[in-house]
Design a protein around this motif. Structure first.
Motif, PDB file in Angstrom:
ATOM      1  N   LEU A   5       0.829  -1.202   0.000  1.00  0.00           N
ATOM      2  CA  LEU A   5       0.000   0.000   0.000  1.00  0.00           C
ATOM      3  C   LEU A   5       0.868   1.260   0.000  1.00  0.00           C
ATOM      4  O   LEU A   5       0.625   2.193  -0.776  1.00  0.00           O
ATOM      5  N   ALA A   6       1.894   1.280   0.843  1.00  0.00           N
ATOM      6  CA  ALA A   6       2.770   2.456   0.942  1.00  0.00           C
ATOM      7  C   ALA A   6       3.482   2.720  -0.379  1.00  0.00           C
ATOM      8  O   ALA A   6       3.491   3.855  -0.877  1.00  0.00           O
ATOM      9  N   TYR A   7       4.078   1.670  -0.939  1.00  0.00           N
ATOM     10  CA  TYR A   7       4.782   1.836  -2.207  1.00  0.00           C
ATOM     11  C   TYR A   7       3.811   2.135  -3.343  1.00  0.00           C
ATOM     12  O   TYR A   7       4.099   2.975  -4.201  1.00  0.00           O
ATOM     13  N   GLY A   8       2.683   1.471  -3.361  1.00  0.00           N
ATOM     14  CA  GLY A   8       1.695   1.696  -4.420  1.00  0.00           C
ATOM     15  C   GLY A   8       1.189   3.121  -4.437  1.00  0.00           C
ATOM     16  O   GLY A   8       1.089   3.743  -5.510  1.00  0.00           O
ATOM     17  N   LEU A   9       0.860   3.668  -3.263  1.00  0.00           N
ATOM     18  CA  LEU A   9       0.380   5.042  -3.199  1.00  0.00           C
ATOM     19  C   LEU A   9       1.478   6.016  -3.608  1.00  0.00           C
ATOM     20  O   LEU A   9       1.224   6.974  -4.352  1.00  0.00           O
ATOM     21  N   ALA A  10       2.701   5.777  -3.151  1.00  0.00           N
ATOM     22  CA  ALA A  10       3.813   6.665  -3.518  1.00  0.00           C
ATOM     23  C   ALA A  10       4.053   6.640  -5.030  1.00  0.00           C
ATOM     24  O   ALA A  10       4.236   7.700  -5.648  1.00  0.00           O
ATOM     25  N   ILE A  11       4.041   5.460  -5.614  1.00  0.00           N
ATOM     26  CA  ILE A  11       4.232   5.363  -7.062  1.00  0.00           C
ATOM     27  C   ILE A  11       3.103   6.082  -7.797  1.00  0.00           C
ATOM     28  O   ILE A  11       3.339   6.843  -8.740  1.00  0.00           O
ATOM     29  N   ILE A 103      -9.510  19.703  -4.362  1.00  0.00           N
ATOM     30  CA  ILE A 103      -8.406  19.175  -5.167  1.00  0.00           C
ATOM     31  C   ILE A 103      -7.080  19.344  -4.424  1.00  0.00           C
ATOM     32  O   ILE A 103      -6.414  18.368  -4.085  1.00  0.00           O
ATOM     33  N   HIS A 104      -6.705  20.583  -4.161  1.00  0.00           N
ATOM     34  CA  HIS A 104      -5.357  20.847  -3.656  1.00  0.00           C
ATOM     35  C   HIS A 104      -5.168  20.446  -2.193  1.00  0.00           C
ATOM     36  O   HIS A 104      -4.186  19.775  -1.865  1.00  0.00           O
ATOM     37  N   PHE A 105      -6.071  20.840  -1.321  1.00  0.00           N
ATOM     38  CA  PHE A 105      -5.927  20.481   0.089  1.00  0.00           C
ATOM     39  C   PHE A 105      -6.076  18.978   0.270  1.00  0.00           C
ATOM     40  O   PHE A 105      -5.333  18.357   1.037  1.00  0.00           O
ATOM     41  N   ALA A 106      -7.009  18.386  -0.464  1.00  0.00           N
ATOM     42  CA  ALA A 106      -7.183  16.927  -0.394  1.00  0.00           C
ATOM     43  C   ALA A 106      -5.918  16.216  -0.877  1.00  0.00           C
ATOM     44  O   ALA A 106      -5.505  15.199  -0.297  1.00  0.00           O
ATOM     45  N   THR A 107      -5.294  16.757  -1.908  1.00  0.00           N
ATOM     46  CA  THR A 107      -4.034  16.180  -2.387  1.00  0.00           C
ATOM     47  C   THR A 107      -2.968  16.264  -1.314  1.00  0.00           C
ATOM     48  O   THR A 107      -2.215  15.300  -1.097  1.00  0.00           O
ATOM     49  N   ALA A 108      -2.880  17.386  -0.627  1.00  0.00           N
ATOM     50  CA  ALA A 108      -1.897  17.528   0.449  1.00  0.00           C
ATOM     51  C   ALA A 108      -2.115  16.459   1.522  1.00  0.00           C
ATOM     52  O   ALA A 108      -1.160  15.855   2.020  1.00  0.00           O
ATOM     53  N   LEU A 109      -3.372  16.210   1.860  1.00  0.00           N
ATOM     54  CA  LEU A 109      -3.671  15.184   2.871  1.00  0.00           C
ATOM     55  C   LEU A 109      -3.268  13.793   2.382  1.00  0.00           C
ATOM     56  O   LEU A 109      -2.722  12.995   3.158  1.00  0.00           O
ATOM     57  N   ILE A 110      -3.494  13.510   1.120  1.00  0.00           N
ATOM     58  CA  ILE A 110      -3.116  12.203   0.571  1.00  0.00           C
ATOM     59  C   ILE A 110      -1.599  12.059   0.542  1.00  0.00           C
ATOM     60  O   ILE A 110      -1.058  10.985   0.841  1.00  0.00           O
ATOM     61  N   VAL A 111      -0.896  13.132   0.210  1.00  0.00           N
ATOM     62  CA  VAL A 111       0.572  13.090   0.215  1.00  0.00           C
ATOM     63  C   VAL A 111       1.081  12.871   1.635  1.00  0.00           C
ATOM     64  O   VAL A 111       2.016  12.094   1.862  1.00  0.00           O
ATOM     65  N   LEU A 112       0.471  13.516   2.617  1.00  0.00           N
ATOM     66  CA  LEU A 112       0.860  13.300   4.017  1.00  0.00           C
ATOM     67  C   LEU A 112       0.548  11.876   4.466  1.00  0.00           C
ATOM     68  O   LEU A 112       1.328  11.271   5.221  1.00  0.00           O
ATOM     69  N   LEU A 113      -0.561  11.322   4.005  1.00  0.00           N
ATOM     70  CA  LEU A 113      -0.877   9.922   4.294  1.00  0.00           C
ATOM     71  C   LEU A 113       0.183   9.013   3.690  1.00  0.00           C
ATOM     72  O   LEU A 113       0.636   8.060   4.335  1.00  0.00           O
ATOM     73  N   SER A 114       0.593   9.312   2.475  1.00  0.00           N
ATOM     74  CA  SER A 114       1.656   8.534   1.832  1.00  0.00           C
ATOM     75  C   SER A 114       2.931   8.590   2.658  1.00  0.00           C
ATOM     76  O   SER A 114       3.579   7.551   2.867  1.00  0.00           O
TER      77      SER A 114
END
Length: 121
Positions: A5-11, A103-114
């Motif tokens: 999951l970690a690698y998949g999300l990062a990729i 879009i942008h704030f949600a992306t930031a949260l997903i990047v932090l989750l990654s």
């Protein structure tokens, strides 16, 4: 499972940066509209954004491939500043709150989750 999951999300996030970079390089005005602040001119600035986003994607993939999860986690933690800044840019330049946060704030949260998932690996 966590590693996958970690690698998949990062990729996926890094490939998405490459996609966004390409979009700003090859369809800059459509990309700007999707970003939340349509552009009438300033093609050079849109090209800069394309190069920036594409570079982040390549650096992220290189870190993941050659330096490992910890380096990628730190990269993701720092690079989360980009979509947070994009949130403010959209809000300050007439974009909608839905675009800024959806879009942008949600992306930031997903990047932090990654980043968190990569730190946990």
């Amino acid at each position: 499972m966590l590693t996958t999951l970690a690698y998949g999300l990062a990729i996926a996030l890094n490939l998405f940066c490459l996609f966004l970079g390409g979009r700003f390089l090859f369809a800059p005005y459509a990309a700007a509209a999707g970003y939340g602040v349509p552009a009438k001119e300033d093609r050079a600035y849109l090209t800069i954004k394309g190069v920036r986003d594409g570079t982040y994607g390549l650096v992220g993939l290189a870190l993941l491939a050659f330096a490992g999860a910890q380096a990628e986690a730190w990269f993701m933690l720092v690079v989360a500043l980009v979509p947070l800044g994009d949130t403010l840019i959209v809000l300050r330049n007439g974009g909608t709150k839905a675009t800024a946060f959806g879009i942008h704030f949600a992306t930031a949260l997903i990047v932090l989750l990654s980043a968190a998932l990569l730190f946990a690996v």
